[in-house]
Motif scaffolding. Structure first.
Motif, PDB file in Angstrom:
ATOM      1  N   GLN A   8       4.542 109.777 -21.831  1.00  0.00           N
ATOM      2  CA  GLN A   8       4.404 111.054 -21.127  1.00  0.00           C
ATOM      3  C   GLN A   8       3.114 111.757 -21.508  1.00  0.00           C
ATOM      4  O   GLN A   8       2.433 112.322 -20.643  1.00  0.00           O
ATOM      5  CB  GLN A   8       5.604 111.950 -21.417  1.00  0.00           C
ATOM      6  CG  GLN A   8       6.890 111.456 -20.778  1.00  0.00           C
ATOM      7  CD  GLN A   8       8.084 112.295 -21.190  1.00  0.00           C
ATOM      8  OE1 GLN A   8       7.984 113.148 -22.062  1.00  0.00           O
ATOM      9  NE2 GLN A   8       9.226 112.039 -20.549  1.00  0.00           N
ATOM     10  N   LYS A  12       0.068 112.627 -18.904  1.00  0.00           N
ATOM     11  CA  LYS A  12      -0.483 113.975 -18.764  1.00  0.00           C
ATOM     12  C   LYS A  12      -1.980 113.984 -19.036  1.00  0.00           C
ATOM     13  O   LYS A  12      -2.751 114.623 -18.322  1.00  0.00           O
ATOM     14  CB  LYS A  12       0.215 114.941 -19.732  1.00  0.00           C
ATOM     15  CG  LYS A  12       1.622 115.291 -19.316  1.00  0.00           C
ATOM     16  CD  LYS A  12       2.266 116.215 -20.313  1.00  0.00           C
ATOM     17  CE  LYS A  12       3.708 116.482 -19.974  1.00  0.00           C
ATOM     18  NZ  LYS A  12       4.364 117.334 -20.972  1.00  0.00           N
ATOM     19  N   ARG A  13      -2.401 113.270 -20.056  1.00  0.00           N
ATOM     20  CA  ARG A  13      -3.822 113.213 -20.404  1.00  0.00           C
ATOM     21  C   ARG A  13      -4.624 112.544 -19.289  1.00  0.00           C
ATOM     22  O   ARG A  13      -5.716 112.995 -18.949  1.00  0.00           O
ATOM     23  CB  ARG A  13      -4.014 112.456 -21.721  1.00  0.00           C
ATOM     24  CG  ARG A  13      -5.436 112.337 -22.172  1.00  0.00           C
ATOM     25  CD  ARG A  13      -6.010 113.679 -22.560  1.00  0.00           C
ATOM     26  NE  ARG A  13      -7.384 113.493 -22.977  1.00  0.00           N
ATOM     27  CZ  ARG A  13      -8.369 114.298 -22.676  1.00  0.00           C
ATOM     28  NH1 ARG A  13      -8.137 115.405 -22.003  1.00  0.00           N
ATOM     29  NH2 ARG A  13      -9.588 114.043 -23.062  1.00  0.00           N
ATOM     30  N   GLU A  16      -5.048 115.003 -16.576  1.00  0.00           N
ATOM     31  CA  GLU A  16      -6.069 115.983 -16.936  1.00  0.00           C
ATOM     32  C   GLU A  16      -7.466 115.418 -16.745  1.00  0.00           C
ATOM     33  O   GLU A  16      -8.353 116.091 -16.222  1.00  0.00           O
ATOM     34  CB  GLU A  16      -5.890 116.423 -18.396  1.00  0.00           C
ATOM     35  CG  GLU A  16      -4.677 117.284 -18.638  1.00  0.00           C
ATOM     36  CD  GLU A  16      -4.458 117.568 -20.116  1.00  0.00           C
ATOM     37  OE1 GLU A  16      -5.330 117.197 -20.938  1.00  0.00           O
ATOM     38  OE2 GLU A  16      -3.424 118.151 -20.451  1.00  0.00           O
ATOM     39  N   GLN A  97       2.923 108.092 -12.699  1.00  0.00           N
ATOM     40  CA  GLN A  97       2.662 109.523 -12.817  1.00  0.00           C
ATOM     41  C   GLN A  97       3.591 110.348 -11.940  1.00  0.00           C
ATOM     42  O   GLN A  97       3.947 111.460 -12.287  1.00  0.00           O
ATOM     43  CB  GLN A  97       1.211 109.829 -12.467  1.00  0.00           C
ATOM     44  CG  GLN A  97       0.241 109.366 -13.518  1.00  0.00           C
ATOM     45  CD  GLN A  97      -1.208 109.548 -13.106  1.00  0.00           C
ATOM     46  OE1 GLN A  97      -1.516 109.674 -11.932  1.00  0.00           O
ATOM     47  NE2 GLN A  97      -2.092 109.560 -14.088  1.00  0.00           N
TER      48      GLN A  97
END
Length: 148
Positions: A8, A12-13, A16, A97
């Motif tokens: 997770q 998320k990274r 970003e 994702q």
């Protein structure tokens, strides 16, 4: 549990990093200004390091998404058709994702995914084919012979 949390965090990274990349180019999804594959960027090593980090995150996500058999098959595909392998990798990352993948992808699941992609591409190709046939009763041939 730790693997799920790590996955997770990586997802998320990656989101970003993609957001930062698309934000600097106006949302086009292309490389940031000054980054051209194969050429040294004007900013120096910082941009190259970012690209290397993004590729490393990509590889680590694929390691978590695919089991050994699926990774081997995808690596064999990348030898023959690197652009197709990259497209499949992108699709798998997007699916992860968005939460469409529940567990690791095994070789059979990867084969099914590849077959679906091939069918979609074949349908696109088939819709572009147009056959124009001439009739045998054409008077054009007679006009040409009369002029001789």
């Amino acid at each position: 549990m730790e693997d799920d949390e790590l996955a997770q965090i990586r997802v998320k990274r990656m989101a970003e990093l993609r957001g930062a990349t698309s934000g600097s180019t106006g949302g086009s999804g292309a490389l940031p200004t000054g980054l051209v594959p194969g050429k040294a960027p004007g900013g120096g090593e910082n941009d190259a390091e970012k690209l290397a980090q993004m590729e490393e995150i990509r590889r680590s996500m694929l390691v978590q998404l695919l089991d050994n058999g699926a990774r081997e098959r995808l690596s064999r595909i990348s030898i023959v058709k690197p652009e197709k392998a990259r497209a499949v990798e992108d699709l798998l990352i997007r699916m992860a994702q968005s939460g469409q993948l529940k567990g690791k992808i095994n070789e059979n699941m990867l084969i099914d995914l590849l077959e679906q992609l091939n069918e979609q591409q074949a349908a696109k190709v088939e819709s572009k084919i147009k056959i124009a046939r001439r009739t045998h009763d054409s008077d054009d041939d007679e006009d040409l012979l009369a002029g001789l």
